[in-house]
Design an enzyme around this catalytic site. Structure first.
Site, PDB file in Angstrom:
ATOM      1  N   SER A   1      33.948  32.723  44.581  1.00  0.00           N
ATOM      2  CA  SER A   1      35.081  33.625  44.792  1.00  0.00           C
ATOM      3  C   SER A   1      35.142  33.917  46.281  1.00  0.00           C
ATOM      4  CB  SER A   1      34.835  34.929  44.029  1.00  0.00           C
ATOM      5  OG  SER A   1      35.752  35.927  44.428  1.00  0.00           O
TER       6      SER A   1
ATOM      7  N   TYR B   1      29.998  42.509  42.005  1.00  0.00           N
ATOM      8  CA  TYR B   1      30.631  41.188  41.895  1.00  0.00           C
ATOM      9  C   TYR B   1      30.414  40.400  43.184  1.00  0.00           C
ATOM     10  CZ  TYR B   1      34.436  37.823  40.892  1.00  0.00           C
ATOM     11  OH  TYR B   1      35.185  36.692  40.666  1.00  0.00           O
TER      12      TYR B   1
HETATM   13  N1  LIG Z   1      40.945  35.577  38.513  1.00  0.00           N
HETATM   14  C1  LIG Z   1      40.581  35.729  39.765  1.00  0.00           C
HETATM   15  O1  LIG Z   1      41.291  36.358  40.549  1.00  0.00           O
HETATM   16  C2  LIG Z   1      39.312  35.106  40.282  1.00  0.00           C
HETATM   17  C3  LIG Z   1      39.133  35.031  41.660  1.00  0.00           C
HETATM   18  C4  LIG Z   1      37.985  34.449  42.170  1.00  0.00           C
HETATM   19  C5  LIG Z   1      37.027  33.927  41.312  1.00  0.00           C
HETATM   20  N2  LIG Z   1      37.211  34.005  39.958  1.00  0.00           N
HETATM   21  C6  LIG Z   1      36.164  33.426  39.115  1.00  0.00           C
HETATM   22  O2  LIG Z   1      36.724  32.355  38.366  1.00  0.00           O
HETATM   23  C7  LIG Z   1      36.023  32.212  37.126  1.00  0.00           C
HETATM   24  C8  LIG Z   1      37.018  32.209  35.984  1.00  0.00           C
HETATM   25  O3  LIG Z   1      37.709  33.447  36.008  1.00  0.00           O
HETATM   26  P1  LIG Z   1      39.101  33.698  35.267  1.00  0.00           P
HETATM   27  O4  LIG Z   1      39.988  34.341  36.243  1.00  0.00           O
HETATM   28  O5  LIG Z   1      39.538  32.474  34.556  1.00  0.00           O
HETATM   29  O6  LIG Z   1      38.613  34.830  34.238  1.00  0.00           O
HETATM   30  P2  LIG Z   1      38.976  35.093  32.719  1.00  0.00           P
HETATM   31  O7  LIG Z   1      38.436  36.456  32.463  1.00  0.00           O
HETATM   32  O8  LIG Z   1      40.393  34.813  32.439  1.00  0.00           O
HETATM   33  O9  LIG Z   1      38.085  33.997  31.945  1.00  0.00           O
HETATM   34  C9  LIG Z   1      36.679  34.028  32.006  1.00  0.00           C
HETATM   35  C10 LIG Z   1      36.125  33.301  30.790  1.00  0.00           C
HETATM   36  O10 LIG Z   1      34.690  33.347  30.869  1.00  0.00           O
HETATM   37  C11 LIG Z   1      34.199  33.694  29.595  1.00  0.00           C
HETATM   38  N3  LIG Z   1      32.908  34.344  29.710  1.00  0.00           N
HETATM   39  C12 LIG Z   1      32.657  35.560  30.253  1.00  0.00           C
HETATM   40  N4  LIG Z   1      31.355  35.844  30.127  1.00  0.00           N
HETATM   41  C13 LIG Z   1      30.776  34.801  29.502  1.00  0.00           C
HETATM   42  C14 LIG Z   1      29.457  34.521  29.088  1.00  0.00           C
HETATM   43  N5  LIG Z   1      28.453  35.381  29.293  1.00  0.00           N
HETATM   44  N6  LIG Z   1      29.204  33.353  28.458  1.00  0.00           N
HETATM   45  C15 LIG Z   1      30.214  32.467  28.236  1.00  0.00           C
HETATM   46  N7  LIG Z   1      31.484  32.679  28.602  1.00  0.00           N
HETATM   47  C16 LIG Z   1      31.758  33.838  29.228  1.00  0.00           C
HETATM   48  C17 LIG Z   1      35.258  34.638  29.011  1.00  0.00           C
HETATM   49  O11 LIG Z   1      35.143  34.748  27.599  1.00  0.00           O
HETATM   50  C18 LIG Z   1      36.547  33.978  29.483  1.00  0.00           C
HETATM   51  O12 LIG Z   1      36.994  33.007  28.571  1.00  0.00           O
HETATM   52  C19 LIG Z   1      35.026  33.357  37.092  1.00  0.00           C
HETATM   53  O13 LIG Z   1      33.764  32.903  37.535  1.00  0.00           O
HETATM   54  C20 LIG Z   1      35.587  34.361  38.078  1.00  0.00           C
HETATM   55  O14 LIG Z   1      34.606  35.194  38.614  1.00  0.00           O
HETATM   56  C21 LIG Z   1      38.326  34.586  39.430  1.00  0.00           C
END
Ligand SMILES: NC(=O)c1ccc[n+]([C@@H]2O[C@H](COP(=O)([O-])OP(=O)(O)OC[C@H]3O[C@@H](n4cnc5c(N)ncnc54)[C@H](O)[C@@H]3O)[C@@H](O)[C@H]2O)c1
Length: 269
Positions: free
Chosen positions: A146, A159
């Site tokens: 991130s 985070y």
């Molecule tokens: N959305 C953003 O703005 C953003 C920005 C930077 C980084 N990220 C990173 O991108 C990745 C995906 O995020 P997203 O935006 O798609 O989030 P999201 O919340 O839409 O999806 C995350 C998925 O991970 C699964 N998950 C969570 N904990 C888990 C666990 N312990 N075991 C198995 N599965 C688990 C959830 O059930 C969900 O399906 C993450 O690592 C997040 O930190 C997101």
């Protein structure tokens, strides 16, 4: 359409958001997908939809349920998937969580622990279970970090600390696995339009000045943080970066941190 032909890909957090987008984008390019996410009714229904979308593209897809914090469960899901698909060529360690707890000194231990356990330990477990099942000729590991791994995030230090930590993990793994032709790179998304960002708690953290901030209120402040005139990027933009790092087009790229953030981390105030 063939940039991932013949490759088996493990993706965690594949039920929704970016994990689903990665599954679909890599399948469009010929990958077969082992999609892992949490057990539970809603998560498993979403995971089934990801599997359906991959199969609709004519690719093989296997669903596995595991909480990445539980190494035995992740290992079992990975091994079951590999029995069906064959050895892994790519691991996309994508599962993550982000609560909105407030200033560092107010964060409850359980919120702190959840962030470290899922974002750091879960990522390590995924890679530990996956590397044991990788193709002997090598492969690619993509760790989803991130911009919080590069910049401070006031109100979410749990985070930011976790994402900084997995960047260190990825860089170390790149050193440890290079001789086996396994590349390890990190993708750092900025704000992305997924349920992790588009939700009331995140809106409240981003617009503490408003009582009930809307998506438009949040878009307004986020757009001011970017170099490009957008408030956030779409999941597909991150999936295209993952695709590059997963494919042989990046065959000599390892230890990289690829930022997909509309210029947020480079903006001069
Ligand atoms: N959305 C953003 O703005 C953003 C920005 C930077 C980084 N990220 C990173 O991108 C990745 C995906 O995020 P997203 O935006 O798609 O989030 P999201 O919340 O839409 O999806 C995350 C998925 O991970 C699964 N998950 C969570 N904990 C888990 C666990 N312990 N075991 C198995 N599965 C688990 C959830 O059930 C969900 O399906 C993450 O690592 C997040 O930190 C997101």
């Amino acid at each position: 359409m063939t940039r991932m032909a013949g490759k088996n890909v493990l993706i965690t957090g594949a039920s929704r958001g970016m994990g689903r987008a990665h599954a679909v984008r890599l399948a469009e390019e010929g990958a077969d997908v082992l999609a892992i996410d949490l057990p539970g009714q809603e998560s498993e229904a979403d995971l089934a939809e990801t599997v359906r979308l991959v199969r609709e593209l004519g690719r093989r897809a296997v669903a596995g349920t595991a909480d990445t914090r539980d190494f035995a469960a992740v290992t079992a899901a990975v091994q079951a998937g590999v029995r069906e698909l064959g050895p892994l060529d790519t691991i996309v360690a994508n599962a993550g969580v982000c609560d909105n707890p407030g200033p560092s000194w107010t964060i409850d231990d359980d919120v702190w622990d959840r962030s470290i356990d899922v974002n750091v330990t879960g990522t390590w477990h995924t890679i530990k279970a996956g590397v044991a099942e990788m193709n002997s000729s090598g492969g690619s590991i993509v760790v989803v970090g991130s911009t919080a791994a590069i910049k401070a995030v006031p109100g979410a230090s749990h985070y930011s600390a976790a994402k900084h930590a997995i960047t260190g993990l990825a860089k170390t793994l790149a050193n440890e696995l290079g001789a086996q032709s396994i590349r390890v790179n990190t993708v750092h998304p900025g704000a992305v339009a997924t349920p992790m960002t588009i939700n009331p708690a995140t809106f409240a953290r981003l617009r503490p000045d408003l009582e009930n901030p809307t998506e438009a209120d949040v878009a307004e402040v986020l757009a001011r943080r970017m170099l490009l005139p957008v408030p956030w990027v779409e999941p597909i933009d991150v999936s295209n970066a993952v695709l590059f790092l997963a494919s042989d087009e990046s065959r000599y790229v390892t230890g990289l941190q690829l930022v997909v953030d509309a210029g947020q981390t480079q903006k001069v105030a």
